[in-house]
Scaffold this motif. Structure first.
Motif, PDB file in Angstrom:
ATOM      1  N   VAL A 151      20.430  95.727  25.474  1.00  0.00           N
ATOM      2  CA  VAL A 151      20.803  97.018  24.891  1.00  0.00           C
ATOM      3  C   VAL A 151      20.593  96.974  23.380  1.00  0.00           C
ATOM      4  O   VAL A 151      19.591  97.450  22.880  1.00  0.00           O
ATOM      5  N   GLY A 152      21.537  96.388  22.661  1.00  0.00           N
ATOM      6  CA  GLY A 152      21.392  96.295  21.210  1.00  0.00           C
ATOM      7  C   GLY A 152      21.325  97.660  20.545  1.00  0.00           C
ATOM      8  O   GLY A 152      21.578  98.695  21.168  1.00  0.00           O
ATOM      9  N   TYR A 174      18.210 103.485  33.918  1.00  0.00           N
ATOM     10  CA  TYR A 174      16.934 104.195  33.828  1.00  0.00           C
ATOM     11  C   TYR A 174      16.588 104.489  32.373  1.00  0.00           C
ATOM     12  O   TYR A 174      15.443 104.272  31.934  1.00  0.00           O
ATOM     13  N   ILE A 175      17.544 104.987  31.626  1.00  0.00           N
ATOM     14  CA  ILE A 175      17.302 105.329  30.220  1.00  0.00           C
ATOM     15  C   ILE A 175      16.942 104.087  29.404  1.00  0.00           C
ATOM     16  O   ILE A 175      16.045 104.116  28.560  1.00  0.00           O
ATOM     17  N   LEU A 176      17.629 102.990  29.684  1.00  0.00           N
ATOM     18  CA  LEU A 176      17.380 101.743  28.950  1.00  0.00           C
ATOM     19  C   LEU A 176      16.185 100.967  29.496  1.00  0.00           C
ATOM     20  O   LEU A 176      15.720 100.017  28.859  1.00  0.00           O
ATOM     21  N   ASN A 177      15.716 101.338  30.685  1.00  0.00           N
ATOM     22  CA  ASN A 177      14.611 100.635  31.348  1.00  0.00           C
ATOM     23  C   ASN A 177      14.958  99.159  31.552  1.00  0.00           C
ATOM     24  O   ASN A 177      14.189  98.258  31.187  1.00  0.00           O
ATOM     25  N   ILE A 178      16.129  98.918  32.130  1.00  0.00           N
ATOM     26  CA  ILE A 178      16.555  97.549  32.405  1.00  0.00           C
ATOM     27  C   ILE A 178      16.945  97.411  33.873  1.00  0.00           C
ATOM     28  O   ILE A 178      17.326  98.373  34.530  1.00  0.00           O
ATOM     29  N   GLY A 179      16.850  96.195  34.378  1.00  0.00           N
ATOM     30  CA  GLY A 179      17.300  95.899  35.726  1.00  0.00           C
ATOM     31  C   GLY A 179      16.459  96.569  36.802  1.00  0.00           C
ATOM     32  O   GLY A 179      15.370  97.081  36.547  1.00  0.00           O
TER      33      GLY A 179
END
Length: 260
Positions: A20-21, A210-215
């Protein structure tokens, strides 16, 4: 809007995450998510999206708070009885995080307003409680090419999946057509209060991921749970190349009124 130092303190635990950061938190602050339904599923979704710092959150619901809602719809309180659910939810969300904008739509989702509303958001959360709305949301999101999270709850069970139109299986790939209208009565059956809380939290996490495009998202996957047995199961959902909604061959170009 809070000062930069207060914002860093508010989101400290996010900023500490390598996935995130500051860059990721900035993405969240510029994201727009629409939650359709401010009841059992919508309550935890709205609360956690607000806490996460989603910059603009829309809530669509045309119902008012009743005492029987309070067993599971945790965003509402006894003092909210008689108020619109969207105004009740908006107040709690802005109290949690004054840095967000909450859009409210006190109206029923229809074939006329679905796409004009949905197209203003990056991700859609289906927190409704009837088959007609769920199929309508699927149609509208496919036509508008908007990713969304589906969920449903009944008694001690819940299910959820995430749809990326034209990339993954859609709701109609999994369930084809709405059941007979009389089966909508299942939504008035009993419901163990924490079930929509658990499923709604998963929906919120899918939107944030989805917004962060993670996991990994729950695409092509139906996650089911039974709170009595604590069984969680993933069911693979194959994209239907002949789907009447999302296939290249038969895909919809306009949405259908499933309430007829």
């Amino acid at each position: 809007m809070e000062s930069e130092s207060l914002l860093k303190e508010r989101y400290l635990r996010h900023l500490m995450l390598e996935d995130v950061g500051e860059e990721g938190q900035n993405k969240l602050s510029h994201a727009k998510v629409l939650v359709i339904g401010a009841g059992g599923l919508g309550s935890p979704v709205c609360l956690y999206l607000s806490a996460a710092g989603i910059g603009r959150i829309g809530i669509l619901d045309y119902d008012t708070v009743e005492i029987s809602n309070l067993q599971r719809q945790i965003i509402h309180a006894t003092s909210d009885i008689g108020k619109s659910k969207i105004s009740s939810a908006q107040l709690k969300m802005c109290n949690i995080n004054p840095n967000i904008v909450v859009d409210t739509y006190f109206e029923k989702l229809t074939v006329d307003n679905a796409i004009p509303i949905i197209q203003n958001y990056d991700f859609i959360v289906d927190a409704t409680d009837n088959f007609a709305s769920k199929f309508l949301i699927n149609d509208a999101c496919v036509v508008a090419n908007k990713p969304f999270s589906h969920a449903g709850v009944l008694k001690y069970r819940g299910q959820t999946m995430t749809i990326l139109p034209y990339e993954s299986a859609c709701f109609s790939c999994a369930f084809d057509e709405p059941p007979a209208k009389e089966l909508n009565a299942i939504f008035t059956a009993g419901l163990f209060g924490v079930v929509p809380g658990i499923i709604g939290c998963i929906q919120a996490s899918e939107a944030i991921k989805y917004i962060l495009n993670i996991g990994s998202l729950l695409t092509n996957t139906l996650l089911t749970m039974d709170i009595k047995t604590m069984n969680f199961r993933k069911v693979h959902i194959a994209k239907n190349e002949d789907c009447q909604v999302c296939s290249k061959r038969h895909g919809v170009t306009k949405i259908r009124d499933y309430s007829l």
